[in-house]
Design a protein around this motif. Structure first.
Motif, PDB file in Angstrom:
ATOM      1  N   ALA A 335      92.708  44.885  50.813  1.00  0.00           N
ATOM      2  CA  ALA A 335      91.983  46.117  51.158  1.00  0.00           C
ATOM      3  C   ALA A 335      90.494  45.850  51.379  1.00  0.00           C
ATOM      4  N   ASP A 336      89.870  45.076  50.495  1.00  0.00           N
ATOM      5  CA  ASP A 336      88.427  44.824  50.628  1.00  0.00           C
ATOM      6  C   ASP A 336      88.121  44.075  51.925  1.00  0.00           C
ATOM      7  N   ASP A 337      89.006  43.155  52.277  1.00  0.00           N
ATOM      8  CA  ASP A 337      88.772  42.358  53.482  1.00  0.00           C
ATOM      9  C   ASP A 337      88.969  43.196  54.740  1.00  0.00           C
ATOM     10  N   ILE A 338      89.918  44.125  54.708  1.00  0.00           N
ATOM     11  CA  ILE A 338      90.088  45.014  55.867  1.00  0.00           C
ATOM     12  C   ILE A 338      88.854  45.913  55.995  1.00  0.00           C
ATOM     13  N   ALA A 339      88.324  46.365  54.867  1.00  0.00           N
ATOM     14  CA  ALA A 339      87.090  47.174  54.915  1.00  0.00           C
ATOM     15  C   ALA A 339      85.937  46.341  55.486  1.00  0.00           C
ATOM     16  N   GLY A 373      90.397  59.619  59.905  1.00  0.00           N
ATOM     17  CA  GLY A 373      90.992  58.907  58.780  1.00  0.00           C
ATOM     18  C   GLY A 373      90.065  59.143  57.603  1.00  0.00           C
ATOM     19  N   ALA A 374      90.501  58.738  56.410  1.00  0.00           N
ATOM     20  CA  ALA A 374      89.666  59.052  55.243  1.00  0.00           C
ATOM     21  C   ALA A 374      88.757  57.888  54.838  1.00  0.00           C
ATOM     22  N   THR A 375      89.150  56.672  55.174  1.00  0.00           N
ATOM     23  CA  THR A 375      88.409  55.501  54.679  1.00  0.00           C
ATOM     24  C   THR A 375      88.251  54.453  55.792  1.00  0.00           C
ATOM     25  N   PRO A 376      87.307  53.525  55.624  1.00  0.00           N
ATOM     26  CA  PRO A 376      87.194  52.419  56.580  1.00  0.00           C
ATOM     27  C   PRO A 376      88.490  51.618  56.676  1.00  0.00           C
ATOM     28  N   ALA A 378      91.554  52.745  56.322  1.00  0.00           N
ATOM     29  CA  ALA A 378      92.506  53.502  57.152  1.00  0.00           C
ATOM     30  C   ALA A 378      92.086  53.440  58.622  1.00  0.00           C
ATOM     31  N   ALA A 379      90.796  53.522  58.868  1.00  0.00           N
ATOM     32  CA  ALA A 379      90.314  53.491  60.256  1.00  0.00           C
ATOM     33  C   ALA A 379      90.767  52.206  60.948  1.00  0.00           C
ATOM     34  N   VAL A 380      90.630  51.071  60.239  1.00  0.00           N
ATOM     35  CA  VAL A 380      90.986  49.770  60.835  1.00  0.00           C
ATOM     36  C   VAL A 380      92.504  49.585  60.866  1.00  0.00           C
ATOM     37  N   ALA A 381      93.154  49.871  59.744  1.00  0.00           N
ATOM     38  CA  ALA A 381      94.594  49.587  59.651  1.00  0.00           C
ATOM     39  C   ALA A 381      95.400  50.493  60.573  1.00  0.00           C
ATOM     40  N   GLU A 382      94.926  51.732  60.764  1.00  0.00           N
ATOM     41  CA  GLU A 382      95.711  52.713  61.530  1.00  0.00           C
ATOM     42  C   GLU A 382      95.110  53.005  62.901  1.00  0.00           C
ATOM     43  N   LEU A 383      94.046  52.275  63.257  1.00  0.00           N
ATOM     44  CA  LEU A 383      93.362  52.519  64.540  1.00  0.00           C
ATOM     45  C   LEU A 383      93.105  54.011  64.743  1.00  0.00           C
ATOM     46  N   ALA A 384      92.433  54.601  63.743  1.00  0.00           N
ATOM     47  CA  ALA A 384      92.189  56.047  63.764  1.00  0.00           C
ATOM     48  C   ALA A 384      91.212  56.404  64.887  1.00  0.00           C
ATOM     49  N   PRO A 385      91.507  57.441  65.637  1.00  0.00           N
ATOM     50  CA  PRO A 385      90.611  57.816  66.738  1.00  0.00           C
ATOM     51  C   PRO A 385      89.277  58.389  66.268  1.00  0.00           C
ATOM     52  N   VAL A 386      88.273  58.210  67.101  1.00  0.00           N
ATOM     53  CA  VAL A 386      86.957  58.808  66.844  1.00  0.00           C
ATOM     54  C   VAL A 386      86.980  60.224  67.429  1.00  0.00           C
ATOM     55  N   LEU A 387      86.695  61.226  66.596  1.00  0.00           N
ATOM     56  CA  LEU A 387      86.773  62.626  67.049  1.00  0.00           C
ATOM     57  C   LEU A 387      85.425  63.164  67.527  1.00  0.00           C
TER      58      LEU A 387
END
Ligand code: ZN
Length: 412
Positions: A335-339, A373-376, A378-387
């Motif tokens: 998790a820390d490395d994905i962040a 997304g709620a966290t950095p 999640a943003a990276v792992a789930e490719l969350a869109p920018v709103l």
């Protein structure tokens, strides 16, 4: 107060959400329950981050796939094909292609950019003029700085030096290099350090691009960085040769980069596309392991590099996708490395580019994105869109979240 971004979740803060107050283009308050007579944008508990920072992208040669052939798909062919296409570049043509690329970047949440730009006697300053106009016309949404560099060599290509100096006089902010195409790589590095001292400009070099790690130009770059006291103002990009050294040597090199104050940009899409072509099966990835360098105290960023050209025939200009791609290629799962992948497109990139007016702090420029997304992580792992994106407190982008239309539900 002009604007309140309500119910925002901050990167690195797992606690309750807060409100971000913006006045005169700057962050004026970060606290819960902010009340003021201001426009309200509800982030709905989503992640609000400083905007994405592209430290290494080529606007001038983006979107030229239709003019180039790509039979072998290797580096030499890419340089040759782009050199041919470059003859016909006009300032207007560069502007039009660059515009398409910048607008994609904006839609992905990028608010700051360092664009590498080629000058040589064939293209002259035409690309420079086209991109300078883009810098002005898109200042409402993005800060763009130009890094001038000689893609086809400096010492072997008479007339290039004068053009680099002229471009720096006319608004180039950073001086770049590509020593691997020069007849005298160290001579080019010497001259680039000289120009950087003349203009008090940061340096950002394409370096050690290839698979043979027996000789590394980065040793010489570290030496000059120390000799001329440029620590913190020198970055190197690609450095794919570090993907081919053993862990002990990599640790040694990391210590060298850290102590000299040289940062490194990994360009996962291009590096994956161009490296590993020396084998016909079980190809290597050729992507330098940024996290190992980070763990040794080297600052790193991740960037897009090329868009829709023979160096990289892909490109949605999403830095979040680069972060996800990097995690995937480099076996990053913790998790820390994905962040950290998220940091390498935000705070770490900003540090590499010496952006002092950047960050989620009261007083800083309100250059922000709202991510679905709620966290950095999640943003990276789930490719969350920018709103949403904001530049100096003004909203520059809105994207509606996707909505599913279930068959058996009443719609209000
Ligand atoms: Zn590049």
């Amino acid at each position: 107060m002009d604007l309140i971004l309500k119910d925002a979740r901050l990167p690195g803060d797992a606690g309750a959400s807060v409100d971000i107050g913006i006045a005169d283009g700057r962050i004026a308050a970060i606290e819960a329950g902010l009340l003021a007579d201001a426009e309200i944008v509800d982030a709905g508990g989503r992640l609000v981050s400083p905007g994405f920072v592209e430290t290494h992208i080529h606007l001038d040669k983006s979107c030229i796939l239709d003019r180039c052939s790509s039979r072998r798909g290797d580096l030499e062919e890419a340089i040759g094909e782009v050199a041919k296409a470059k003859k016909d570049f006009t300032a207007e043509d560069v502007y039009e292609r660059g515009r398409r690329t910048i607008e994609k970047c904006l839609k992905q949440g990028t608010t700051h950019m360092r664009t590498h730009l080629e000058v040589d006697p064939v293209v002259g300053l035409r690309s420079f003029e086209g991109v300078m106009q883009l810098v002005k016309d898109y200042a409402w949404a993005i800060d763009i700085e130009i890094c001038v560099f000689p893609q086809e060599g400096l010492l072997n290509y008479p007339g290039t030096d004068e053009l680099m100096v002229e471009a720096m006089q006319k608004g180039g902010k950073v001086v770049g290099a590509a020593p691997y195409t020069d007849c005298d790589p160290h001579g080019q590095i010497d001259r680039v350090f000289e120009i950087s001292r003349e203009f008090d400009a940061d340096i950002d070099m394409h370096l050690d691009f290839g698979t043979d790690a027996s000789g590394l130009d980065l040793d010489y770059v570290c030496e000059l960085t120390e000799r001329f006291g440029r620590g913190g103002r020198v970055a190197i990009g690609h450095v794919t040769k570090l993907a081919y050294v053993d862990p002990e040597r990599l640790a040694e090199i990391a210590g060298r980069l850290r102590d000299a104050g040289v940062a490194l940009t990994v360009l996962p899409s291009t590096d994956l596309f161009l490296m590993g072509r020396d084998r016909d099966h079980a190809q290597t990835r050729g992507v330098t392991h940024a996290h190992t360098l980070l763990h040794h105290g080297v600052n790193c960023s991740l960037s897009t590099n090329n868009v829709l050209n023979p160096f990289t025939p892909f490109g949605d200009c999403s830095l979040l996708r680069m972060a996800n791609l990097n995690a995937n290629i480099c076996h990053i799962g913790a998790a820390d490395d994905i962040a950290e992948c998220f940091n390498m497109i935000t705070t770490r990139s900003a540090r590499l580019a010496n952006l002092h007016d950047y960050g989620l702090e009261v007083g800083k420029s309100a250059d922000l994105v709202v991510i679905d997304g709620a966290t950095p992580h999640a943003a990276v792992a789930e490719l969350a869109p920018v709103l949403h994106a904001f530049k100096r407190g003004r909203r520059t982008l809105t994207r509606q979240p996707a909505e599913l239309h279930f068959p058996n539900r009443d719609h209000a």
